[in-house]
Motif scaffolding. Structure first.
Motif, PDB file in Angstrom:
ATOM      1  N   LEU A 114       0.822  -1.209   0.000  1.00 39.90           N
ATOM      2  CA  LEU A 114       0.000   0.000   0.000  1.00 39.90           C
ATOM      3  C   LEU A 114       0.855   1.258   0.000  1.00 39.90           C
ATOM      4  N   GLN A 115       1.901   1.254   0.788  1.00 39.34           N
ATOM      5  CA  GLN A 115       2.712   2.462   0.885  1.00 39.34           C
ATOM      6  C   GLN A 115       3.533   2.691  -0.388  1.00 39.34           C
ATOM      7  N   PHE A 116       4.158   1.676  -0.949  1.00 44.70           N
ATOM      8  CA  PHE A 116       4.944   1.845  -2.162  1.00 44.70           C
ATOM      9  C   PHE A 116       4.038   2.147  -3.352  1.00 44.70           C
ATOM     10  N   ARG A 117       2.875   1.513  -3.342  1.00 45.45           N
ATOM     11  CA  ARG A 117       1.973   1.666  -4.499  1.00 45.45           C
ATOM     12  C   ARG A 117       1.325   3.034  -4.542  1.00 45.45           C
ATOM     13  N   PHE A 118       1.006   3.569  -3.369  1.00 48.00           N
ATOM     14  CA  PHE A 118       0.194   4.784  -3.382  1.00 48.00           C
ATOM     15  C   PHE A 118       0.835   5.990  -2.706  1.00 48.00           C
ATOM     16  N   GLU A 119       1.849   5.811  -1.853  1.00 43.23           N
ATOM     17  CA  GLU A 119       2.322   6.937  -1.053  1.00 43.23           C
ATOM     18  C   GLU A 119       3.817   7.196  -1.167  1.00 43.23           C
ATOM     19  N   TRP A 120       4.649   6.155  -1.009  1.00 46.50           N
ATOM     20  CA  TRP A 120       6.075   6.389  -0.798  1.00 46.50           C
ATOM     21  C   TRP A 120       6.782   6.974  -2.031  1.00 46.50           C
ATOM     22  N   PHE A 121       6.400   6.580  -3.225  1.00 42.80           N
ATOM     23  CA  PHE A 121       7.059   7.160  -4.397  1.00 42.80           C
ATOM     24  C   PHE A 121       6.874   8.674  -4.430  1.00 42.80           C
ATOM     25  N   THR A 122       5.710   9.132  -4.056  1.00 44.88           N
ATOM     26  CA  THR A 122       5.468  10.581  -3.995  1.00 44.88           C
ATOM     27  C   THR A 122       6.247  11.203  -2.854  1.00 44.88           C
ATOM     28  N   ALA A 123       6.323  10.489  -1.708  1.00 47.78           N
ATOM     29  CA  ALA A 123       7.013  11.043  -0.539  1.00 47.78           C
ATOM     30  C   ALA A 123       8.514  11.160  -0.775  1.00 47.78           C
ATOM     31  N   LEU A 124       9.086  10.226  -1.564  1.00 46.79           N
ATOM     32  CA  LEU A 124      10.526  10.288  -1.815  1.00 46.79           C
ATOM     33  C   LEU A 124      10.907  11.536  -2.602  1.00 46.79           C
ATOM     34  N   LEU A 125      10.004  12.056  -3.401  1.00 45.14           N
ATOM     35  CA  LEU A 125      10.268  13.259  -4.189  1.00 45.14           C
ATOM     36  C   LEU A 125       9.963  14.529  -3.416  1.00 45.14           C
ATOM     37  N   ALA A 126       9.392  14.410  -2.249  1.00 46.47           N
ATOM     38  CA  ALA A 126       9.021  15.561  -1.438  1.00 46.47           C
ATOM     39  C   ALA A 126      10.101  15.822  -0.404  1.00 46.47           C
TER      40      ALA A 126
END
Length: 390
Positions: A114-126
């Protein structure tokens, strides 16, 4: 695989179909691809009791298909919870612990997905602050998923424990019932063995006399008719006494006995005084005129009264009075014995498991009478019997 009845199979299949239909309503937004994990999850629900291990594998296969297709969480994911419950409630030891292990591992995998699919990729760029916030969110989500899956497994384990406890109680109750029946049969068989020994010791002499007198009467019938008549009178007298003994089939009595004559109703008063001296508060109510009942019947009446009073002394409420009513009628002796019984704990043995009541029933029946003994609604133990006159 577990053996299920047709009704159980039908219920499981119906639940699986209903689960699939309800899940289908909420899975339309994911497109037709969602039908694959939905169908697999419904199959796992259908097999959950028939084969918990197979159902567990099918359920996690549905989850892997869902993650491989990149689908969002859906209602059919609850099929994993249903199967985890069944694995703990109906599976063997290996399946149960595999269910718990898969619940923990599945929670970790689902959280990462859930986190890699929907959240973490965006968070890594933030910014780093956003990343920390997403990590905290991942921990919270993982804890929630883990709690849901483990709670499903624990619920199944609890249901299993309750079911096993009930089955154990039922088996123990059946075992106690079988033990009561077996013990009663043993007691009756022991009574019959005593009867056989007494037949040899007591009745054999009477039968030998009858045979000897009959042979003598047969040879003297033509030459000395008067001797034949005398022999026939002796046969009649001895046979009547033997008949009384045979009907009772006198047993080796369980109480102190010596070579003295067998007790009769004449010995009631001595018995009462003996029990009063032992501490029994006995109140005797006697009506009618005492009359002979016959040798075997008087022994039966004496032993029934003796055994009933002994039971009242041993098992009755301490210090409580015991009421014995004796009614002498033309058809025999009617008696009733009433005593208080103490409150028994839950694990106390049932009344009537000893040797006394079966022996009294046997004596009363052999004498042609009856006996009933049971507790009443007022907390008393009531024994009623009738011993007919011979």
């Amino acid at each position: 695989m577990r053996e299920l009845t047709r009704r159980q199979l039908g219920v499981d299949l119906g639940i699986a179909v209903a689960f699939a239909l309800v899940s289908l309503v909420f899975a339309r937004h994911d497109g037709q691809i969602s039908l694959i994990p939905l169908t697999v999850a419904a199959a796992a629900v259908a097999f959950r009791r028939l084969s918990p291990g197979l159902a567990l594998g099918i359920a996690w296969a549905a989850a892997l298909i869902q993650m491989s297709a990149g689908l969002s969480p859906a209602l059919y994911d609850l099929g994993v919870c249903i199967v985890l419950y069944a694995s703990a409630a109906y599976g063997g030891e290996v399946v149960r612990w595999l269910g718990l292990s898969s619940a923990i591992g599945g929670a970790i995998i689902a959280t990462i997905y859930l986190q890699f699919r929907f959240e973490w990729f965006t968070a890594l760029l933030a910014s780093p602050g956003v990343l920390v916030s997403e990590l905290r969110s991942a921990v919270a989500v993982g804890a929630g998923i883990l709690a849901l899956l483990v709670l499903s497994w624990v619920s199944g384990q609890l249901a299993r424990s309750i079911r096993v406890g009930r089955e154990t109680s039922r088996r123990e109750e059946l075992a106690r019932h079988d033990a009561d029946i077996a013990e009663y049969r043993v007691v009756v068989e022991q009574e019959r063995n005593r009867i056989a020994r007494d037949m040899h010791d007591v009745v054999a002499h009477s039968l030998a006399v009858v045979i000897a007198q009959a042979d003598g009467a047969r040879f003297a019938a033509s030459a000395r008719p008067d001797l034949a008549v005398t022999a026939l009178g002796t046969i009649s007298s001895v046979a009547r006494d033997a008949l009384g003994e045979v009907r009772m089939l006198l047993a080796e009595l369980r109480h102190d006995e010596g070579s003295t004559p067998q007790p009769t109703v004449v010995d009631f008063d001595a018995l009462f005084e003996q029990l009063r001296g032992a501490g029994l508060e006995l109140r005797v109510h006697e009506s009618g005129e005492r009359r002979p009942l016959g040798t075997g019947h008087e022994l039966a009446a004496y032993r029934i009264v003796q055994e009933g009073l002994t039971n009242a002394l041993r098992h009755g409420a301490p210090g409580a009075p015991v009421d014995l009513t004796l009614f002498w009628a033309d058809d025999g002796l009617h008696l009733e014995l009433v005593n208080d019984v103490p409150e028994a704990p839950d694990d106390a043995p049932a009344l009537g498991r000893g040797h006394g009541l079966p022996g009294m029933h046997e004596r009363a029946q052999l004498a042609g009478g009856f006996l009933a003994a049971e507790p009443d609604a007022e907390g008393h133990f009531r024994l009623r019997a009738r011993v007919p006159a011979a």
